[in-house]
Scaffold this active site. Structure first.
Site, PDB file in Angstrom:
ATOM      1  CE  LYS A 108     -20.540  20.998 -18.025  1.00  0.00           C
ATOM      2  NZ  LYS A 108     -20.759  19.629 -18.500  1.00  0.00           N
TER       3      LYS A 108
ATOM      4  CD  GLU B 115     -10.941  27.210 -30.245  1.00  0.00           C
ATOM      5  OE1 GLU B 115     -11.169  26.906 -31.426  1.00  0.00           O
ATOM      6  OE2 GLU B 115     -10.145  28.110 -29.921  1.00  0.00           O
TER       7      GLU B 115
ATOM      8  CD  GLU C   2     -21.044  20.998 -35.761  1.00  0.00           C
ATOM      9  OE1 GLU C   2     -21.695  21.455 -34.801  1.00  0.00           O
ATOM     10  OE2 GLU C   2     -19.806  20.873 -35.739  1.00  0.00           O
TER      11      GLU C   2
END
Ligand code: NAD
Length: 485
Positions: free
Chosen positions: A178, A253, A389
């Site tokens: 996906k 990740e 982040e």
């Protein structure tokens, strides 16, 4: 081969393009112009069920196909991506907002390289044998896992998609993949290329849709035995919550908040040119970007003046122009998130040294999503701006007075993906490299990528490693066979 993106995308299942069972669609936009582009299916569990059936059918033949025949097909895919570089790069840029030259030079070039690398890799993959003197011998059988799921983000769409798919199929698995719902176009093109390259139907199935509907259906499916995921730490935690009790193999990740550490003795010119890139390449939307710049106090002011001056010259513009250094932000949602993070920085007492604003361009891109490259100083390591982040063209500057302080600042986040160190002192570089909590450390360079090396993060930046044999090992199960003499 016709490679025009249709107005309504379909899933690629069992070697054919077919409509979604869900009947639901998502509207895609070009972030540089604001124009609607294609509609993509928001697929659901029924679509994943179809993809799993196709993969199951393909698995026995694919997993037993001689290595050389697998090599030929993967290598053909690489060649065809290269041949259609222009179409792929344009699709990537129109979907993502990144400069066209960057799509060509990095994204599409490396997507082809991923297939070529793992095509040759599968020809050389071997396993261990352990002899027990005159008693017995063990050998390791590395067998494909079976059906695996690959889920990827929008920042390097085809590059990261193929970074997972290529080793997965090279290792003999069948894949349900996906792409991000925000950047589906090059994944759709990849389906076309796989048809042309003669990849047997069902080996790669590409299903489009949101994370909550399509992505979770992949993660939950009991016959999908491993999940390779690249994306946010938030989604990674959700995926681990579902997959871990099902004992699925997981490679995660995730996000980063990487330090870029600059010592006074560094090669200044090279550091400055590279720091501009590591801060703002792809509008700062690379997980490896150095968003926290730590500068030795004796050169802090010198660095600040020059860096701000050079950043102001980065041309923000139409991604189709060769002169553009900064393209569009990928989506309105992400654009708003970055601007909100800049407001948070101000509220925390940060000083905006340059940027800080959205930009309105003229002409074709007047409705596009552009943000000035932004540099902020005056914030300590525990401020949200230095811990969370942002994933945009926003960096902070912090001074340090000793190597130990630089290490402490570098490690002062929950993330641990990458770090960059600029110094001519090899002892300092080695000490820092050993003590920084990160999966990847660059010394006097950034984004040098050798596909053979282990890639991944520690702490909240993820679990597991990709790249080279690490990827081939992830996508196989090791079985020890012990034979007594
Ligand atoms: P995201 O987590 O929102 O989405 C990534 C992918 O996961 C998309 O395909 C999405 O549809 C899917 N997804 C979302 N929630 C899901 C769920 N619950 N179950 C299954 N699938 C789900 O991330 P994003 O916004 O697309 O990408 C940006 C993030 O990716 C940043 O945090 C960045 O650091 C990270 N990233 C990490 C690396 C790395 O190698 N460590 C590389 C690139 C990007």
């Amino acid at each position: 081969m016709q490679l025009d993106i249709p107005s309504q995308l379909e899933n690629f299942i069992g070697g054919n393009f077919i409509g979604s069972r869900s009947g639901q669609f998502l509207q895609n936009f070009n972030p540089a112009t604001g124009e609607p582009t294609s509609q993509i299916p928001d697929s659901n569990g029924q679509d994943i069920e179809l993809a799993v059936s196709a993969a199951k059918k393909a698995l026995p033949a694919w997993s037993n196909l001689p290595a050389e025949e697998k090599f030929n097909i993967l290598n053909k895919i690489a060649t065809l991506i290269d041949e259609h570089m222009e179409a792929f790069a344009l699709a990537e840029t129109n979907d993502n907002g990144k400069p066209l030259w960057l799509s060509k030079k990095v994204d599409i070039y490396r997507a082809a390289a991923n297939f070529r690398f793992f095509a040759t890799g599968l020809m050389h993959f071997s396993s261990e044998a352990h002899a027990m003197e005159d008693r017995a011998i063990n050998y390791t059988l590395r067998q494909p896992i079976g059906i695996v799921g690959c889920i990827s983000p929008w920042n390097l769409p085809l590059y990261l998609f193929t970074w997972k798919i290529a080793p997965a199929i090279a290792a003999g698995n069948c894949v349900i993949a996906k792409p991000s719902e925000v950047t589906p176009h090059t994944a759709w093109l990849l389906g076309k290329i796989c048809q042309e390259a003669g990849l047997p139907p069902g080996v790669l199935n590409i299903v489009h849709g949101t994370g909550s509907s399509c992505g979770e259906a992949i993660v939950k499916h009991p016959e999908i035995k491993a999940i390779s995921f690249t994306g946010s730490t938030r989604a990674g935690a959700q995926i681990a919550g579902i997959a871990a009790p099902m004992f699925k193999k997981l490679s995660l990740e995730l996000g980063g908040k990487n330090p870029n550490i600059i010592f006074a003795d560094c090669n200044w010119e090279k550091m400055m040119a590279t720091t501009l890139q590591s801060s703002f390449a792809n509008q700062g939307q690379i997980c490896l970007c150095g968003s926290r710049i730590l500068i030795e106090a004796s050169v802090y002011e010198k660095f600040k003046l020059e860096f701000v001056e050079k950043t102001k010259t980065l041309k923000i513009g139409d991604p189709l122009l060769d002169t553009t250094k900064q393209g569009a932000i990928v989506s309105k949602m992400h654009f708003d998130k970055i601007l909100a993070a800049i407001e948070t920085a101000k509220a925390e007492g940060g000083k905006i040294l340059c940027g800080g604003q959205a930009v309105q361009l003229e002409g074709r891109c007047s409705n596009g999503l552009f943000i000035q490259p932004t540099i902020i100083e005056g914030l300590g390591p525990s401020c949200k701006t230095n811990t969370d982040e942002i994933f945009g063209p926003v960096v902070t500057l912090q001074p340090f007075y000793s190597t130990d302080e630089a290490i402490a600042l570098a490690n002062a986040t929950d993330y641990g993906l990458a770090a960059t160190i600029w110094t001519q002192d090899i002892s300092i570089a080695n000490k820092m490299a050993a003590q920084i909590e990160a999966g990847i450390v660059w010394v006097n360079c950034w984004l040098q990528r050798d596909l053979r090396t282990a890639f991944g993060g520690v702490k909240n930046s993820g679990v597991g490693r990709e790249g080279g044999w690490e990827a081939m090992k992830f996508f196989t199960e090791a079985k020890n066979v012990c034979i007594e003499f």
